[in-house]
Design a protein around this motif. Structure first.
Motif, PDB file in Angstrom:
ATOM      1  N   ALA A  32       0.570   4.053  -3.108  1.00 20.31           N
ATOM      2  CA  ALA A  32       0.172   5.439  -2.847  1.00 20.31           C
ATOM      3  C   ALA A  32       1.136   6.415  -3.510  1.00 20.31           C
ATOM      4  O   ALA A  32       0.719   7.481  -3.990  1.00 20.31           O
TER       5      ALA A  32
ATOM      6  N   PHE B 266       0.960   6.060  -7.637  1.00 21.50           N
ATOM      7  CA  PHE B 266      -0.277   6.583  -8.217  1.00 21.50           C
ATOM      8  C   PHE B 266      -0.771   7.842  -7.492  1.00 21.50           C
ATOM      9  O   PHE B 266      -1.968   8.127  -7.491  1.00 21.50           O
TER      10      PHE B 266
ATOM     11  N   PRO C 211       0.786  -1.246   0.000  1.00 18.84           N
ATOM     12  CA  PRO C 211       0.000   0.000   0.000  1.00 18.84           C
ATOM     13  C   PRO C 211       0.812   1.287   0.000  1.00 18.84           C
ATOM     14  O   PRO C 211       0.483   2.231  -0.731  1.00 18.84           O
TER      15      PRO C 211
ATOM     16  N   VAL D 142      -5.914   3.297 -10.938  1.00 18.29           N
ATOM     17  CA  VAL D 142      -5.303   2.246 -10.129  1.00 18.29           C
ATOM     18  C   VAL D 142      -5.989   0.914 -10.396  1.00 18.29           C
ATOM     19  O   VAL D 142      -5.341  -0.128 -10.564  1.00 18.29           O
ATOM     20  N   LYS D 143      -7.316   0.947 -10.447  1.00 19.56           N
ATOM     21  CA  LYS D 143      -8.083  -0.279 -10.687  1.00 19.56           C
ATOM     22  C   LYS D 143      -7.739  -0.882 -12.044  1.00 19.56           C
ATOM     23  O   LYS D 143      -7.563  -2.105 -12.178  1.00 19.56           O
TER      24      LYS D 143
ATOM     25  N   PRO E 275      -6.744   9.131 -10.342  1.00 15.47           N
ATOM     26  CA  PRO E 275      -8.099   8.679 -10.000  1.00 15.47           C
ATOM     27  C   PRO E 275      -8.120   7.196  -9.650  1.00 15.47           C
ATOM     28  O   PRO E 275      -7.282   6.418 -10.118  1.00 15.47           O
ATOM     29  N   ALA E 276      -9.073   6.807  -8.843  1.00 12.25           N
ATOM     30  CA  ALA E 276      -9.183   5.415  -8.397  1.00 12.25           C
ATOM     31  C   ALA E 276      -9.313   4.459  -9.571  1.00 12.25           C
ATOM     32  O   ALA E 276      -8.792   3.333  -9.536  1.00 12.25           O
ATOM     33  N   GLU E 277      -9.981   4.907 -10.641  1.00 16.10           N
ATOM     34  CA  GLU E 277     -10.176   4.008 -11.774  1.00 16.10           C
ATOM     35  C   GLU E 277      -8.869   3.703 -12.495  1.00 16.10           C
ATOM     36  O   GLU E 277      -8.719   2.652 -13.116  1.00 16.10           O
TER      37      GLU E 277
END
Length: 311
Positions: free
Chosen positions: A117, A120, A113, A128-129, A124-126
């Motif tokens: 962090a 990225f 984690p 990383v996803k 945006p979270a997308e």
């Protein structure tokens, strides 16, 4: 010789390996930035499917995998050598271990984690996803090593490396070789891309000194090039002749056959084409693309499988 064109992105550890080779050999090159995740339409127009980073383009010849790219660059420059005569086999073996086992443990450690962090930060979270999903697909569904396991393994590998550097500047003596560049890039990612986790390197100070020595080579002389221009250069060029290459037949597949080449692990996307060369160390395919024209796509034998394409 046509211009050297590297298709890569800044955060790629394996691309850093080649960028540093350019620096060591004082080479000029063109830089094409590619996406970090699929789709990569301009890249795969050149390779026919292969999507790992980086890829080296010289006119209409496309070289896949840093093992082969290092061999090619070494033949093009008399500045030093990546393969010392007395230790070529040992250096190549250590490089293969660094590119596989060391890289796997290091990146599993880096992507805990705190590292994610930093890599990225602000994304945006997308994003990383999408990255996580892309790399899971590249592993073919195989699980990533747990960070707790990776930590101990990474420390062990660092201690082994520190021992190799005892009382010498580089892994095999006074000059760097392919093993140094292979070992450097996952450690570079720890130090430069996930600095919150870089304390793992402090227990081996001679490695830190060696990293400074390696980083001092720089990246050579680079200029930006668009993907469209790289494709245009491929269309205008003619692949280098492979007619004099000695054919090494280990598969019972004659030259001229329609075949499929794919990595044997991680990034399994296949490339199809006509087998035009199979030497002791590499395979070469001829393929034609509407954007790239007729190209030869080259792969190292080690790490790749060759089979006839389905009818």
């Amino acid at each position: 010789m046509s211009e050297l064109i590297l298709h890569h992105y800044p955060n790629s550890p394996f691309a850093e390996k080649i960028r540093l080779v350019f620096g060591y050999k004082k080479m000029a090159w063109k830089s094409v930035t590619i996406p970090m995740v699929m789709p990569k339409p301009d890249l795969t127009a050149l390779t026919g499917g292969y999507r790992r980073t980086p890829v080296l383009q010289i006119g209409a010849d496309i070289y896949c995998d840093t093992v082969l790219i290092c061999e090619v660059l070494d033949t093009l420059s008399s500045q030093g050598t990546l393969y010392p005569t007395r230790n070529r086999g040992a250096a190549s073996t250590i490089a293969q271990w660094a590119d596989s086992a060391v890289f796997t443990a290091a990146m599993a450690y880096n992507f805990q984690p705190a590292g994610v962090a930093q890599v990225f930060a602000g994304a945006p979270a997308e994003v990383v996803k999408a990255f996580v999903a892309d790399r899971a697909a590249m592993r073919g569904g195989a699980p990533r090593m747990a960070p707790c396991d990776a930590t101990g393994i990474y420390k062990t590998y660092l201690r082994r490396m520190a021992n190799m550097l005892h009382e010498q500047a580089f892994l095999f003596g006074d000059a760097p070789c392919v093993a140094d560049f292979a070992f450097y890039h996952p450690l570079w990612f720890t130090q430069q891309r996930t600095p919150a986790l870089a304390g793992i390197l402090d227990a081996t100070p001679n490695i830190l000194t060696w990293m400074d020595r390696m980083a001092a080579f720089g990246h050579g002389q680079s200029e930006k090039l668009s993907a469209a221009d790289a494709l245009a250069l491929a269309r205008l060029a003619t692949p280098a002749s492979v007619e004099k290459e000695v054919f090494e037949d280990d598969h019972g597949i004659p030259l001229g056959s329609h075949v499929v080449i794919a990595a044997d692990h991680f990034g399994l996307e296949p490339t199809e084409g006509e087998l035009v060369a199979a030497t002791r160390t590499r395979f070469s395919l001829r393929r034609t693309d509407a954007q790239a024209g007729t190209v030869h796509v080259h792969f190292p034998r080690v790490g790749y499988t060759l089979k006839k394409a389905s009818a």
